[in-house]
Design a protein around this motif. Structure first.
Motif, PDB file in Angstrom:
ATOM      1  N   LYS A   5      33.831  39.789  31.224  1.00 28.72           N
ATOM      2  CA  LYS A   5      34.669  40.577  32.115  1.00 28.72           C
ATOM      3  C   LYS A   5      36.075  40.716  31.536  1.00 28.72           C
ATOM      4  N   ASN A   7      40.072  41.889  32.575  1.00 30.04           N
ATOM      5  CA  ASN A   7      40.978  42.089  33.701  1.00 30.04           C
ATOM      6  C   ASN A   7      41.672  43.434  33.516  1.00 30.04           C
ATOM      7  N   ASN A   9      43.851  46.672  34.732  1.00 31.74           N
ATOM      8  CA  ASN A   9      44.879  47.123  35.665  1.00 31.74           C
ATOM      9  C   ASN A   9      44.527  48.501  36.215  1.00 31.74           C
ATOM     10  N   LEU A  31      44.768  47.292  30.249  1.00 28.59           N
ATOM     11  CA  LEU A  31      44.431  45.905  30.526  1.00 28.59           C
ATOM     12  C   LEU A  31      45.635  45.183  31.122  1.00 28.59           C
ATOM     13  N   GLN A  32      45.349  44.221  31.968  1.00 33.93           N
ATOM     14  CA  GLN A  32      46.394  43.471  32.645  1.00 33.93           C
ATOM     15  C   GLN A  32      46.887  42.318  31.776  1.00 33.93           C
ATOM     16  N   ASN A  50      48.359  36.091  34.570  1.00 33.57           N
ATOM     17  CA  ASN A  50      47.533  35.390  35.562  1.00 33.57           C
ATOM     18  C   ASN A  50      47.251  36.229  36.811  1.00 33.57           C
ATOM     19  N   GLN A  51      47.723  37.447  36.817  1.00 31.58           N
ATOM     20  CA  GLN A  51      47.502  38.328  37.963  1.00 31.58           C
ATOM     21  C   GLN A  51      46.148  38.998  37.849  1.00 31.58           C
ATOM     22  N   LYS A  52      45.256  38.710  38.762  1.00 29.47           N
ATOM     23  CA  LYS A  52      43.920  39.295  38.738  1.00 29.47           C
ATOM     24  C   LYS A  52      43.948  40.667  39.402  1.00 29.47           C
ATOM     25  N   GLU A  53      43.575  41.676  38.627  1.00 27.86           N
ATOM     26  CA  GLU A  53      43.492  43.025  39.159  1.00 27.86           C
ATOM     27  C   GLU A  53      42.028  43.356  39.451  1.00 27.86           C
ATOM     28  N   LYS A  54      41.348  44.011  38.525  1.00 31.31           N
ATOM     29  CA  LYS A  54      39.935  44.334  38.723  1.00 31.31           C
ATOM     30  C   LYS A  54      39.146  43.815  37.537  1.00 31.31           C
ATOM     31  N   LEU A  55      38.300  42.826  37.759  1.00 31.94           N
ATOM     32  CA  LEU A  55      37.473  42.282  36.690  1.00 31.94           C
ATOM     33  C   LEU A  55      36.271  43.200  36.485  1.00 31.94           C
ATOM     34  N   GLN A  83      43.723  39.722  25.810  1.00 28.16           N
ATOM     35  CA  GLN A  83      42.370  39.390  26.262  1.00 28.16           C
ATOM     36  C   GLN A  83      41.432  39.562  25.068  1.00 28.16           C
TER      37      GLN A  83
END
Length: 220
Positions: A5, A7, A9, A31-32, A50-55, A83
């Motif tokens: 997966k 992350n 944005n 990407l975040q 560390n901010q989870k957006e959409k995996l 990532q």
């Protein structure tokens, strides 16, 4: 691969606003997360690692890309190479026949990237506050397929960038060397004058999307 997966944005379809392909329709995969904090960063909403957006899995990302019927894809951020799994996505997109680019900072190691990926490497000038993080070993992996970019916020940034270009012979190594004025900080006409006076074979650019849409508009 389904278990991998990324992350994400945002994924959006827009006009490429920068570089030698400016003006072309492009699917952007943002990407975040980014380890750097440039003073003039215009994507602060995508910085926090560390901010989870959409995996999203490779398959989910690929499926969304297909909906746009566009052959030009760019990974951006944040910093996509923050990532490591982004490298596998690039390989997958290359295998699927897309023209694939990545916009990356001058810090992350680009050596693992597929040679077919167009690398757009943003070398950080002193005005960004991040120049100490530039990884000059990356220049060994820049080819005529790639672009090197300097975002300039002052005359001092410009002179510094010229020294880097000359010291590393970048105009002969990269496909294109780009100069971009930091939006709202350095006037394009001043940068144009500096380029014309330098005699360097570099390309002046502005961020086209910020003139088509409001500069703070997301997803364009």
């Amino acid at each position: 691969m389904e278990n991998i997966k990324l992350n994400i944005n945002e994924i959006f379809y827009s006009i490429q606003g920068e570089g030698t392909r400016a003006g072309l329709p492009c699917v952007f995969v943002r990407l975040q997360g980014c380890p750097l904090r440039c003073k003039w960063c215009d994507t602060a909403y995508a910085l926090e690692l560390n901010q989870k957006e959409k995996l999203m899995s490779y398959e989910e990302i690929s499926s969304q890309i297909k909906t746009y019927n566009c052959n030009f894809i760019e990974l951006t951020g944040g910093e996509p190479l923050a990532q490591p799994a982004a490298i596998g996505l690039l390989d997958l997109l290359i295998e699927a026949g897309y023209v694939v680019a990545i916009e990356t900072n001058g810090h992350s190691d680009i050596s693992p990237l597929n040679p077919s990926v167009i690398k757009i490497m943003d070398i950080k000038c002193p005005g960004s506050g991040m120049s100490k993080f530039n990884n000059y070993n990356n220049f060994k992996h820049i080819t005529k397929n790639d672009e090197v970019k300097f975002v300039v916020s002052s005359d001092e940034d410009f002179d510094w960038a010229c020294d880097i270009i000359n010291n590393y012979n970048l105009t002969n190594q990269a496909g294109s060397v780009l100069f971009s004025p930091a939006f709202g900080l350095y006037e394009p006409i001043e940068l144009s004058k500096k380029i014309l006076g330098s005699g360097l074979r570099v390309r002046m650019q502005i961020q086209m999307h910020k003139f088509i849409w409001h500069p703070d508009t997301r997803g364009v």
